[in-house]
Write a protein that holds these residues in place. Structure first.
Motif, PDB file in Angstrom:
ATOM      1  N   SER A   6       6.014   9.850  -6.393  1.00 55.21           N
ATOM      2  CA  SER A   6       5.251   8.799  -5.722  1.00 55.21           C
ATOM      3  C   SER A   6       4.672   9.359  -4.436  1.00 55.21           C
ATOM      4  O   SER A   6       5.268  10.226  -3.805  1.00 55.21           O
ATOM      5  CB  SER A   6       6.147   7.608  -5.377  1.00 55.21           C
ATOM      6  N   SER A   7       3.522   8.831  -4.054  1.00 53.34           N
ATOM      7  CA  SER A   7       2.922   9.261  -2.793  1.00 53.34           C
ATOM      8  C   SER A   7       3.739   8.716  -1.634  1.00 53.34           C
ATOM      9  O   SER A   7       4.518   7.767  -1.780  1.00 53.34           O
ATOM     10  CB  SER A   7       1.480   8.751  -2.699  1.00 53.34           C
ATOM     11  N   PRO A   9       2.798   6.913   0.985  1.00 51.90           N
ATOM     12  CA  PRO A   9       2.592   5.493   1.291  1.00 51.90           C
ATOM     13  C   PRO A   9       3.299   4.549   0.301  1.00 51.90           C
ATOM     14  O   PRO A   9       3.811   3.509   0.698  1.00 51.90           O
ATOM     15  CB  PRO A   9       1.074   5.311   1.203  1.00 51.90           C
ATOM     16  N   VAL A  10       3.360   4.932  -0.965  1.00 55.97           N
ATOM     17  CA  VAL A  10       4.030   4.095  -1.967  1.00 55.97           C
ATOM     18  C   VAL A  10       5.537   4.121  -1.728  1.00 55.97           C
ATOM     19  O   VAL A  10       6.207   3.089  -1.808  1.00 55.97           O
ATOM     20  CB  VAL A  10       3.690   4.549  -3.406  1.00 55.97           C
ATOM     21  N   SER A  11       6.087   5.272  -1.393  1.00 56.10           N
ATOM     22  CA  SER A  11       7.512   5.372  -1.095  1.00 56.10           C
ATOM     23  C   SER A  11       7.867   4.562   0.141  1.00 56.10           C
ATOM     24  O   SER A  11       8.899   3.886   0.173  1.00 56.10           O
ATOM     25  CB  SER A  11       7.907   6.838  -0.871  1.00 56.10           C
ATOM     26  N   LEU A  13       6.235   1.929   1.260  1.00 57.98           N
ATOM     27  CA  LEU A  13       6.123   0.527   0.874  1.00 57.98           C
ATOM     28  C   LEU A  13       7.397   0.068   0.164  1.00 57.98           C
ATOM     29  O   LEU A  13       7.966  -0.982   0.490  1.00 57.98           O
ATOM     30  CB  LEU A  13       4.910   0.314  -0.027  1.00 57.98           C
ATOM     31  N   ALA A  14       7.874   0.847  -0.791  1.00 58.89           N
ATOM     32  CA  ALA A  14       9.089   0.495  -1.522  1.00 58.89           C
ATOM     33  C   ALA A  14      10.286   0.401  -0.583  1.00 58.89           C
ATOM     34  O   ALA A  14      11.093  -0.526  -0.673  1.00 58.89           O
ATOM     35  CB  ALA A  14       9.357   1.529  -2.619  1.00 58.89           C
ATOM     36  N   ASP A  28       1.319  -5.645  -3.754  1.00 58.43           N
ATOM     37  CA  ASP A  28       2.379  -4.646  -3.585  1.00 58.43           C
ATOM     38  C   ASP A  28       3.098  -4.414  -4.911  1.00 58.43           C
ATOM     39  O   ASP A  28       3.381  -3.263  -5.283  1.00 58.43           O
ATOM     40  CB  ASP A  28       3.406  -5.103  -2.546  1.00 58.43           C
ATOM     41  N   ARG A  31       0.987  -2.330  -7.191  1.00 61.58           N
ATOM     42  CA  ARG A  31       0.924  -0.940  -6.722  1.00 61.58           C
ATOM     43  C   ARG A  31       2.203  -0.184  -7.087  1.00 61.58           C
ATOM     44  O   ARG A  31       2.153   0.954  -7.564  1.00 61.58           O
ATOM     45  CB  ARG A  31       0.721  -0.936  -5.216  1.00 61.58           C
ATOM     46  N   LEU A  32       3.352  -0.816  -6.858  1.00 62.67           N
ATOM     47  CA  LEU A  32       4.621  -0.170  -7.174  1.00 62.67           C
ATOM     48  C   LEU A  32       4.804  -0.005  -8.679  1.00 62.67           C
ATOM     49  O   LEU A  32       5.259   1.036  -9.142  1.00 62.67           O
ATOM     50  CB  LEU A  32       5.780  -0.964  -6.572  1.00 62.67           C
ATOM     51  N   SER A  35       2.726   2.841  -9.925  1.00 63.47           N
ATOM     52  CA  SER A  35       3.318   4.131  -9.575  1.00 63.47           C
ATOM     53  C   SER A  35       4.441   4.501 -10.537  1.00 63.47           C
ATOM     54  O   SER A  35       4.518   5.622 -11.027  1.00 63.47           O
ATOM     55  CB  SER A  35       3.848   4.088  -8.136  1.00 63.47           C
TER      56      SER A  35
END
Length: 49
Positions: A6-7, A9-11, A13-14, A28, A31-32, A35
């Motif tokens: 995961s990028s 920003p995605v990490s 966010l999680a 959100d 997006r998650l 991913s």
């Protein structure tokens, strides 16, 4: 074989959602989910009926 990740920003966010620092929105969640699904290396993993 190169493992997919995961990028950042995605990490982030999680992490914020799991820690309770951010309330997840529908965007959100999409997006998650996107991913996670993009990292699935086994084709055709559908639940059996």
């Amino acid at each position: 074989m190169v493992k997919k990740q995961s990028s950042s920003p995605v990490s982030t966010l999680a992490s914020k959602i799991l820690s309770g620092a951010k309330k997840p929105t529908a965007s959100d969640a999409r997006r998650l989910a996107g991913s996670v699904l993009s990292q699935d290396e086994k084709p055709g993993n559908k639940p059996k009926k």
